[in-house]
Write an enzyme that holds these catalytic residues in place. Structure first.
Site, PDB file in Angstrom:
ATOM      1  N   LYS A 189       8.263 -15.374   6.561  1.00  0.00           N
ATOM      2  CA  LYS A 189       6.898 -15.350   5.883  1.00  0.00           C
ATOM      3  C   LYS A 189       6.053 -16.887   6.780  1.00  0.00           C
ATOM      4  O   LYS A 189       6.951 -17.499   6.878  1.00  0.00           O
ATOM      5  CB  LYS A 189       6.706 -15.873   4.313  1.00  0.00           C
ATOM      6  CG  LYS A 189       5.396 -15.037   3.833  1.00  0.00           C
ATOM      7  CD  LYS A 189       5.571 -13.657   3.460  1.00  0.00           C
ATOM      8  CE  LYS A 189       4.524 -13.252   2.976  1.00  0.00           C
ATOM      9  NZ  LYS A 189       4.408 -11.446   3.018  1.00  0.00           N
ATOM     10  N   GLY A 249      -3.951   0.548 -10.680  1.00  0.00           N
ATOM     11  CA  GLY A 249      -4.361  -0.011  -8.242  1.00  0.00           C
ATOM     12  C   GLY A 249      -3.817   1.091  -7.807  1.00  0.00           C
ATOM     13  O   GLY A 249      -3.029   1.689  -7.289  1.00  0.00           O
ATOM     14  N   VAL A 250      -5.516   2.014  -6.816  1.00  0.00           N
ATOM     15  CA  VAL A 250      -4.832   2.796  -6.467  1.00  0.00           C
ATOM     16  C   VAL A 250      -5.418   2.249  -5.075  1.00  0.00           C
ATOM     17  O   VAL A 250      -6.152   3.223  -4.831  1.00  0.00           O
ATOM     18  CB  VAL A 250      -5.543   4.525  -7.162  1.00  0.00           C
ATOM     19  CG1 VAL A 250      -4.289   4.269  -7.876  1.00  0.00           C
ATOM     20  CG2 VAL A 250      -6.500   3.822  -7.044  1.00  0.00           C
ATOM     21  N   GLY A 251      -5.224   1.344  -4.478  1.00  0.00           N
ATOM     22  CA  GLY A 251      -5.697   1.102  -2.625  1.00  0.00           C
ATOM     23  C   GLY A 251      -4.290   1.643  -2.569  1.00  0.00           C
ATOM     24  O   GLY A 251      -3.923   2.930  -2.213  1.00  0.00           O
ATOM     25  N   VAL A 257      -0.962   1.800  -1.478  1.00  0.00           N
ATOM     26  CA  VAL A 257      -0.110   2.403  -1.772  1.00  0.00           C
ATOM     27  C   VAL A 257       0.094   3.149  -2.935  1.00  0.00           C
ATOM     28  O   VAL A 257       0.468   4.618  -2.984  1.00  0.00           O
ATOM     29  CB  VAL A 257       1.244   0.813  -2.446  1.00  0.00           C
ATOM     30  CG1 VAL A 257       2.374   1.740  -2.426  1.00  0.00           C
ATOM     31  CG2 VAL A 257       1.324   0.176  -0.551  1.00  0.00           C
TER      32      VAL A 257
HETATM   33  P1  NAD Z   1      -4.388  -2.587  -1.513  1.00  0.00           P
HETATM   34  O1  NAD Z   1      -5.495  -3.773  -1.588  1.00  0.00           O
HETATM   35  O2  NAD Z   1      -4.926  -1.354  -1.019  1.00  0.00           O
HETATM   36  O3  NAD Z   1      -4.581  -2.426  -3.197  1.00  0.00           O
HETATM   37  C1  NAD Z   1      -4.541  -2.794  -4.681  1.00  0.00           C
HETATM   38  C2  NAD Z   1      -5.513  -1.966  -5.050  1.00  0.00           C
HETATM   39  O4  NAD Z   1      -5.483  -3.090  -6.607  1.00  0.00           O
HETATM   40  C3  NAD Z   1      -6.662  -1.956  -4.760  1.00  0.00           C
HETATM   41  O5  NAD Z   1      -7.336  -1.404  -5.153  1.00  0.00           O
HETATM   42  C4  NAD Z   1      -7.551  -3.204  -5.592  1.00  0.00           C
HETATM   43  O6  NAD Z   1      -8.952  -2.332  -6.235  1.00  0.00           O
HETATM   44  C5  NAD Z   1      -6.898  -2.866  -6.821  1.00  0.00           C
HETATM   45  N1  NAD Z   1      -6.983  -3.673  -7.897  1.00  0.00           N
HETATM   46  C6  NAD Z   1      -6.941  -5.276  -7.352  1.00  0.00           C
HETATM   47  N2  NAD Z   1      -6.978  -6.108  -9.038  1.00  0.00           N
HETATM   48  C7  NAD Z   1      -6.934  -5.126  -9.927  1.00  0.00           C
HETATM   49  C8  NAD Z   1      -6.377  -5.282 -11.549  1.00  0.00           C
HETATM   50  N3  NAD Z   1      -7.123  -6.098 -12.409  1.00  0.00           N
HETATM   51  N4  NAD Z   1      -6.433  -3.886 -12.006  1.00  0.00           N
HETATM   52  C9  NAD Z   1      -6.393  -2.928 -11.220  1.00  0.00           C
HETATM   53  N5  NAD Z   1      -6.647  -2.831 -10.282  1.00  0.00           N
HETATM   54  C10 NAD Z   1      -6.051  -3.636  -9.730  1.00  0.00           C
HETATM   55  O7  NAD Z   1      -2.957  -2.925  -2.155  1.00  0.00           O
HETATM   56  P2  NAD Z   1      -1.660  -2.406  -1.463  1.00  0.00           P
HETATM   57  O8  NAD Z   1      -1.350  -2.772  -0.062  1.00  0.00           O
HETATM   58  O9  NAD Z   1      -2.365  -1.051  -1.870  1.00  0.00           O
HETATM   59  O10 NAD Z   1      -0.303  -3.356  -2.256  1.00  0.00           O
HETATM   60  C11 NAD Z   1      -0.602  -3.082  -3.159  1.00  0.00           C
HETATM   61  C12 NAD Z   1       0.649  -4.149  -3.941  1.00  0.00           C
HETATM   62  O11 NAD Z   1       1.835  -3.515  -3.187  1.00  0.00           O
HETATM   63  C13 NAD Z   1       0.720  -5.625  -3.512  1.00  0.00           C
HETATM   64  O12 NAD Z   1       0.761  -6.295  -4.177  1.00  0.00           O
HETATM   65  C14 NAD Z   1       1.152  -5.613  -2.619  1.00  0.00           C
HETATM   66  O13 NAD Z   1       1.290  -7.003  -2.275  1.00  0.00           O
HETATM   67  C15 NAD Z   1       2.437  -4.674  -2.764  1.00  0.00           C
HETATM   68  N6  NAD Z   1       3.122  -4.072  -1.662  1.00  0.00           N
HETATM   69  C16 NAD Z   1       2.858  -3.661  -0.506  1.00  0.00           C
HETATM   70  C17 NAD Z   1       2.919  -3.231   0.716  1.00  0.00           C
HETATM   71  C18 NAD Z   1       2.335  -2.062   1.494  1.00  0.00           C
HETATM   72  O14 NAD Z   1       3.029  -1.381   2.470  1.00  0.00           O
HETATM   73  N7  NAD Z   1       0.910  -1.715   2.123  1.00  0.00           N
HETATM   74  C19 NAD Z   1       4.292  -3.423   0.777  1.00  0.00           C
HETATM   75  C20 NAD Z   1       5.512  -3.979  -0.551  1.00  0.00           C
HETATM   76  C21 NAD Z   1       4.406  -4.423  -1.104  1.00  0.00           C
END
Ligand code: NAD
Length: 365
Positions: A91, A191-193, A195
């Site tokens: 990392k 969290g509906v970002g 993933v």
């Molecule tokens: P992202 O930033 O696209 O989505 C995160 C979502 O969480 C956002 O929509 C944000 O508004 C929301 N959020 C933030 N604080 C919040 C809260 N207190 N309550 C509810 N929602 C909240 O991130 P992502 O890429 O979707 O990743 C989500 C998680 O999965 C992260 O912890 C990331 O480290 C982990 N992850 C992601 C991947 C990947 O492929 N993207 C892989 C492994 C792990």
């Protein structure tokens, strides 16, 4: 130039931390003119070159940045090992505010440092980084993954990560109830970002009863419009009566404040480091008979996806490899039960076993 004499205590403490967590190599990098201060941590390369994202974060101190990169790189070793890929754990972090301190020059300088490691560490996108940033780094080194599809990269890993979480969730539900159908099962997605929204799509296809919360209202509106999922209030996330809780936003949401309120019997989500304290909170979930699918076991789709950039990339292959999460989840749940340990401990044990066994195999022709 006058040499700066370092006090011995901090150096000793750093070595003590490296020894305790068994890191192979840590590189501190800086360029004063560009405002670059970074750390690259290579935890373990037994299975292959170390891989893990580059994070840019406004850390409160250098010690906090070091702690973070050491912890995250070790986590990558275990995630990669359990995912069954031939990739080690690493990392990198850059200290600073990505919104104002990031520049092409700074990223390219970081890319040069990555290049100096000669392929022992491959970097990728993480918090504070974009595809464009990865392209700047690519100008200086081939040891970077997560590039856009148009550039021969693997593109957005989120759909693959969501697929792994989905099949892991199904397997955990099967272990708990005897069926892996999620039809009518009440799932709370936090969290509906990137993933979380793809996970909701999978759940909607199966007619699960979906509840969701996000701090970003626009995402909720968009996902609700597409899938019919129900939006809930922030204070309902941990207490709403549901069957499955899927943390897909932040880490550390499983802690002494939340665990007593949970009504679910299964937890499976994408967020990294969901347990605030791995031992204490993993045990608290076990005591409450809540089946926790460890985060690093089910969210490996993203790293599987980028790891395929080292050969010939295929999305189909990434999805196929990620499907193994289903079987792994069943095995880890069984191991945890047989050994009367937490699922988190069982997943760590299985990951370490693979590293030891494959490492031993390398001694022979
Ligand atoms: P992202 O930033 O696209 O989505 C995160 C979502 O969480 C956002 O929509 C944000 O508004 C929301 N959020 C933030 N604080 C919040 C809260 N207190 N309550 C509810 N929602 C909240 O991130 P992502 O890429 O979707 O990743 C989500 C998680 O999965 C992260 O912890 C990331 O480290 C982990 N992850 C992601 C991947 C990947 O492929 N993207 C892989 C492994 C792990």
């Amino acid at each position: 130039m006058e040499s700066t004499k370092l006090p011995s205590a901090p150096v000793q403490e750093i070595f003590a931390a490296l020894q305790e967590q068994e890191h192979e190599q840590v590189m501190f990098v800086q360029d004063k003119a560009l405002g670059l201060k970074g750390i690259i941590a290579i935890h373990n390369t037994t299975l292959g070159p170390a891989m893990g994202g580059l994070r840019m974060w406004n850390y409160a101190s250098e010690a906090e940045a070091l702690t973070d990169v050491l912890r995250l790189s070790r986590g990558m070793t275990l995630k990669n090992a359990l995912a069954g890929i031939n990739i080690g754990g690493g990392k990198a972090v850059i200290m600073g505010d990505a919104r104002v301190q990031k520049s092409e020059a700074l990223l390219r300088r970081m890319g040069k440092f990555v290049h100096n490691l000669g392929g022992k560490y491959y970097t990728a996108e993480d918090v504070g980084m974009s595809e464009q940033d990865m392209m700047y780094i690519r100008s200086e080194t081939p040891y970077v993954t997560g590039l856009p599809r148009e550039m021969g990269g693997s593109g957005d890993p989120s759909p693959v990560t969501a697929y792994g979480v989905y099949v892991g969730m199904k397997a955990a539900w099967k272990y708990r109830t005897g069926t892996d159908s999620l039809e009518g099962v009440r799932v709370m997605v936090q969290g509906v970002g990137s993933v979380g929204s793809h996970l909701v799509d999978y759940l909607a296809q199966e007619n699960a009863s979906i509840f969701m919360y996000d701090v970003y209202e626009a995402s909720l509106k968009e996902v609700a419009g597409r899938t019919g999922a129900t939006v809930v209030d922030a204070d309902e996330v941990y207490s709403l009566p549901v069957d499955i809780y899927a943390p897909c936003a932040l880490g550390a949401t499983l802690n002494p404040d939340t665990i007593p309120s949970l009504t679910c019997s299964v937890i499976a989500g994408a967020a990294n480091n969901q347990l605030l304290d791995e031992e204490r909170d993993g045990q608290a979930l076990k005591d409450r008979d809540i089946l926790y699918a460890p985060d690093f076991m089910v969210n490996c789709g993203g790293i599987i996806n980028v790891s395929l950039e080292l050969g010939t990339y295929s999305r189909e292959m990434a999805m196929k490899m990620t499907e193994r999460v289903y079987q792994t989840t069943l095995e880890i749940c069984t191991l945890a039960k047989d050994e009367n340990i937490t699922t988190h401990a069982a997943a760590w044990r299985a990951a370490n076993n693979r590293i030891q066994q494959i490492g031993r195999n390398r001694l022979f022709l």
